[in-house]
Scaffold this motif. Structure first.
Motif, PDB file in Angstrom:
ATOM      1  N   VAL A 105       6.757 -40.986  32.615  1.00 25.34           N
ATOM      2  CA  VAL A 105       8.141 -41.271  32.995  1.00 25.34           C
ATOM      3  C   VAL A 105       8.767 -40.058  33.671  1.00 25.34           C
ATOM      4  N   VAL A 106       8.521 -38.891  33.126  1.00 30.55           N
ATOM      5  CA  VAL A 106       9.072 -37.662  33.710  1.00 30.55           C
ATOM      6  C   VAL A 106       8.489 -37.424  35.091  1.00 30.55           C
ATOM      7  N   GLN A 107       7.190 -37.687  35.229  1.00 25.47           N
ATOM      8  CA  GLN A 107       6.546 -37.492  36.521  1.00 25.47           C
ATOM      9  C   GLN A 107       7.107 -38.447  37.565  1.00 25.47           C
ATOM     10  N   VAL A 108       7.276 -39.707  37.182  1.00 27.86           N
ATOM     11  CA  VAL A 108       7.837 -40.691  38.113  1.00 27.86           C
ATOM     12  C   VAL A 108       9.259 -40.320  38.484  1.00 27.86           C
ATOM     13  N   ASN A 109      10.015 -39.830  37.506  1.00 27.14           N
ATOM     14  CA  ASN A 109      11.402 -39.456  37.745  1.00 27.14           C
ATOM     15  C   ASN A 109      11.488 -38.338  38.768  1.00 27.14           C
ATOM     16  N   ASP A 110      10.552 -37.401  38.686  1.00 27.37           N
ATOM     17  CA  ASP A 110      10.558 -36.290  39.641  1.00 27.37           C
ATOM     18  C   ASP A 110      10.210 -36.739  41.050  1.00 27.37           C
ATOM     19  N   GLU A 111       9.472 -37.859  41.160  1.00 22.89           N
ATOM     20  CA  GLU A 111       9.045 -38.327  42.471  1.00 22.89           C
ATOM     21  C   GLU A 111      10.056 -39.261  43.129  1.00 22.89           C
ATOM     22  N   LEU A 112      11.059 -39.708  42.388  1.00 20.81           N
ATOM     23  CA  LEU A 112      12.036 -40.634  42.946  1.00 20.81           C
ATOM     24  C   LEU A 112      13.017 -39.915  43.863  1.00 20.81           C
TER      25      LEU A 112
ATOM     26  N   VAL B 277      16.759 -40.072  46.117  1.00 16.58           N
ATOM     27  CA  VAL B 277      18.130 -40.383  45.737  1.00 16.58           C
ATOM     28  C   VAL B 277      18.397 -41.885  45.852  1.00 16.58           C
ATOM     29  N   THR B 278      17.881 -42.516  46.924  1.00 19.23           N
ATOM     30  CA  THR B 278      18.128 -43.945  47.129  1.00 19.23           C
ATOM     31  C   THR B 278      17.481 -44.776  46.037  1.00 19.23           C
ATOM     32  N   SER B 279      16.253 -44.428  45.662  1.00 19.86           N
ATOM     33  CA  SER B 279      15.561 -45.175  44.610  1.00 19.86           C
ATOM     34  C   SER B 279      16.295 -45.060  43.283  1.00 19.86           C
ATOM     35  N   THR B 280      16.749 -43.862  42.968  1.00 23.90           N
ATOM     36  CA  THR B 280      17.495 -43.665  41.720  1.00 23.90           C
ATOM     37  C   THR B 280      18.794 -44.454  41.741  1.00 23.90           C
ATOM     38  N   HIS B 281      19.451 -44.466  42.891  1.00 23.38           N
ATOM     39  CA  HIS B 281      20.708 -45.195  43.013  1.00 23.38           C
ATOM     40  C   HIS B 281      20.482 -46.703  42.835  1.00 23.38           C
ATOM     41  N   VAL B 282      19.428 -47.220  43.442  1.00 20.11           N
ATOM     42  CA  VAL B 282      19.123 -48.641  43.330  1.00 20.11           C
ATOM     43  C   VAL B 282      18.778 -48.998  41.886  1.00 20.11           C
ATOM     44  N   LEU B 283      18.055 -48.127  41.189  1.00 28.65           N
ATOM     45  CA  LEU B 283      17.741 -48.373  39.785  1.00 28.65           C
ATOM     46  C   LEU B 283      19.014 -48.447  38.943  1.00 28.65           C
ATOM     47  N   LYS B 284      19.962 -47.558  39.238  1.00 25.66           N
ATOM     48  CA  LYS B 284      21.219 -47.576  38.501  1.00 25.66           C
ATOM     49  C   LYS B 284      21.988 -48.869  38.761  1.00 25.66           C
ATOM     50  N   ILE B 285      21.930 -49.341  39.996  1.00 23.02           N
ATOM     51  CA  ILE B 285      22.618 -50.594  40.321  1.00 23.02           C
ATOM     52  C   ILE B 285      21.978 -51.764  39.571  1.00 23.02           C
TER      53      ILE B 285
ATOM     54  N   TRP C 148      16.112 -59.602  41.890  1.00 21.45           N
ATOM     55  CA  TRP C 148      15.502 -58.339  41.492  1.00 21.45           C
ATOM     56  C   TRP C 148      16.076 -57.880  40.158  1.00 21.45           C
ATOM     57  N   HIS C 149      15.266 -57.197  39.374  1.00 18.28           N
ATOM     58  CA  HIS C 149      15.722 -56.703  38.074  1.00 18.28           C
ATOM     59  C   HIS C 149      15.009 -55.403  37.747  1.00 18.28           C
ATOM     60  N   ILE C 150      15.582 -54.636  36.864  1.00 15.86           N
ATOM     61  CA  ILE C 150      14.968 -53.391  36.423  1.00 15.86           C
ATOM     62  C   ILE C 150      14.041 -53.678  35.254  1.00 15.86           C
ATOM     63  N   THR C 151      12.945 -52.955  35.168  1.00 12.80           N
ATOM     64  CA  THR C 151      12.004 -53.120  34.070  1.00 12.80           C
ATOM     65  C   THR C 151      12.319 -52.107  32.965  1.00 12.80           C
ATOM     66  N   GLU C 152      11.635 -52.266  31.843  1.00 13.78           N
ATOM     67  CA  GLU C 152      11.841 -51.332  30.740  1.00 13.78           C
ATOM     68  C   GLU C 152      11.394 -49.932  31.134  1.00 13.78           C
ATOM     69  N   LYS C 153      10.341 -49.827  31.921  1.00  9.98           N
ATOM     70  CA  LYS C 153       9.905 -48.519  32.408  1.00  9.98           C
ATOM     71  C   LYS C 153      10.964 -47.896  33.296  1.00  9.98           C
TER      72      LYS C 153
ATOM     73  N   VAL D  52      13.001 -44.334  32.799  1.00 12.93           N
ATOM     74  CA  VAL D  52      13.116 -43.318  33.855  1.00 12.93           C
ATOM     75  C   VAL D  52      14.554 -42.911  34.052  1.00 12.93           C
ATOM     76  N   LEU D  53      15.457 -43.886  34.045  1.00 11.22           N
ATOM     77  CA  LEU D  53      16.885 -43.563  34.169  1.00 11.22           C
ATOM     78  C   LEU D  53      17.382 -42.744  32.978  1.00 11.22           C
ATOM     79  N   GLU D  54      16.942 -43.104  31.783  1.00 12.76           N
ATOM     80  CA  GLU D  54      17.354 -42.373  30.589  1.00 12.76           C
ATOM     81  C   GLU D  54      16.874 -40.930  30.613  1.00 12.76           C
ATOM     82  N   SER D  55      15.676 -40.696  31.132  1.00 16.76           N
ATOM     83  CA  SER D  55      15.164 -39.318  31.223  1.00 16.76           C
ATOM     84  C   SER D  55      15.865 -38.515  32.296  1.00 16.76           C
ATOM     85  N   ASN D  56      16.546 -39.222  33.199  1.00 15.86           N
ATOM     86  CA  ASN D  56      17.262 -38.543  34.280  1.00 15.86           C
ATOM     87  C   ASN D  56      18.649 -38.100  33.848  1.00 15.86           C
ATOM     88  N   LEU D  57      19.105 -38.600  32.665  1.00 11.60           N
ATOM     89  CA  LEU D  57      20.437 -38.227  32.203  1.00 11.60           C
ATOM     90  C   LEU D  57      20.460 -36.830  31.598  1.00 11.60           C
TER      91      LEU D  57
END
Length: 222
Positions: free
Chosen positions: A142-149, A151-159, A208-213, A217-222
C-alpha cells in the motif's frame, strides 16, 4: 377374448398404416426433411395403438363393447384412423411447443444469470467496505502504491471515496475533479489496473467505485 384382442390389434395396425400413408401423400412434398415413408408409418401406427389408452383414461367401455357389437367396432376403427391421421399434427405441435418452451427457458436462464452477475458485481464493493481487513503483509504494498500515485489519481480516489454515492458516473467524477473526460477516463483505467478502483456495468451504464485497497492507500496518505 383372445380373438377379439387379435381383431383390435389388426384394426389398430391397419388404421395406423392407412393413416401414415395418407399423411405421407399429403405432407411428404411439403416437408422434404420429414418425407420418409417409414417415419410416417411408425408415427401412424404408434398413434393408433394409443387409442385404447386414451379410451381407458376417459373411462370409456368402447373396447369391451366392440367385442359383441360390430357397430362399436366400427367406431373404434374410426377413432384409430382419426388418431393416425392427426398424429403428425399433434406430434409436430407438441415438438414445436417443447422447443419453444426450451428456448424461452434458456433465454430466461441467461437473463437471470446476467442479472445475478450484475448484482454480484454491485454488492462486492459494499461487502468489502463493511468487512474489516487484516493488516500486515499488504501494508508495504500500500505504501509503495501510494508513493507511485500522481496528484490526479489521488484526487480521483478521494472523489470516489467521498460523497453520497458509492458508484460514480464518469460525468460526475469529471465535474467534481474539474478535469477533461479523457484525462479522468485514463486515470480510472490506471486505478482499475492497480486494483485501487473498480467498475460495474448496470442498467444505468458503467459506474466506478473505490476498492478496499484504494481506501487503505488513501488512509496511508493521511
Amino acid at each position: 377374448m383372445a380373438n377379439h384382442i387379435f381383431i383390435l390389434a389388426t384394426v389398430m395396425l391397419l388404421a395406423g398404416i392407412f393413416g401414415g400413408l395418407v399423411n405421407y401423400y399429403l405432407y411428404g412434398d411439403k416437408d422434404p426433411d420429414a418425407a420418409s415413408l417409414p417415419r410416417f408409418l411408425v408415427v401412424g401406427v404408434g398413434a393408433s395403438f394409443l387409442v385404447p389408452v386414451v379410451l381407458d383414461m376417459v373411462n370409456s367401455e368402447l373396447v369391451l363393447e366392440s367385442q359383441g357389437d360390430p357397430s362399436r367396432l366400427l367406431i373404434f376403427t374410426g377413432f384409430c384412423l382419426i388418431s393416425a391421421l392427426l398424429s403428425r399434427f399433434f406430434i409436430d405441435n407438441l415438438s414445436d411447443r417443447i422447443l419453444n418452451e426450451a428456448q424461452v427457458a434458456k433465454q430466461r436462464s441467461e437473463e437471470v444469470q446476467q442479472n445475478l452477475r450484475i448484482i454480484q458485481s454491485e454488492l462486492l464493493p459494499l461487502i468489502d467496505t463493511e468487512t474489516e481487513q487484516d493488516s500486515g503483509q499488504e501494508d508495504s504494498q500500500v505504501v509503495q502504491v501510494n508513493d507511485e500515485l500522481d496528484v490526479t489519481s489521488t484526487h480521483v480516489l478521494k472523489i470516489l471515496s467521498s460523497g453520497r454515492f458509492i458508484f460514480r458516473s464518469l460525468a460526475g467524477v469529471c465535474r467534481e475533479a474539474n478535469e477533461e473526460e479523457s484525462t479522468i477516463l485514463k486515470t480510472l483505467h490506471v486505478l482499475v489496473t492497480r486494483s485501487l478502483a473498480g467498475k460495474v456495468s448496470g442498467k444505468n451504464g458503467v459506474r466506478w467505485h473505490i476498492t478496499e485497497k484504494g481506501r487503505r492507500v488513501l488512509e496511508s496518505n493521511l
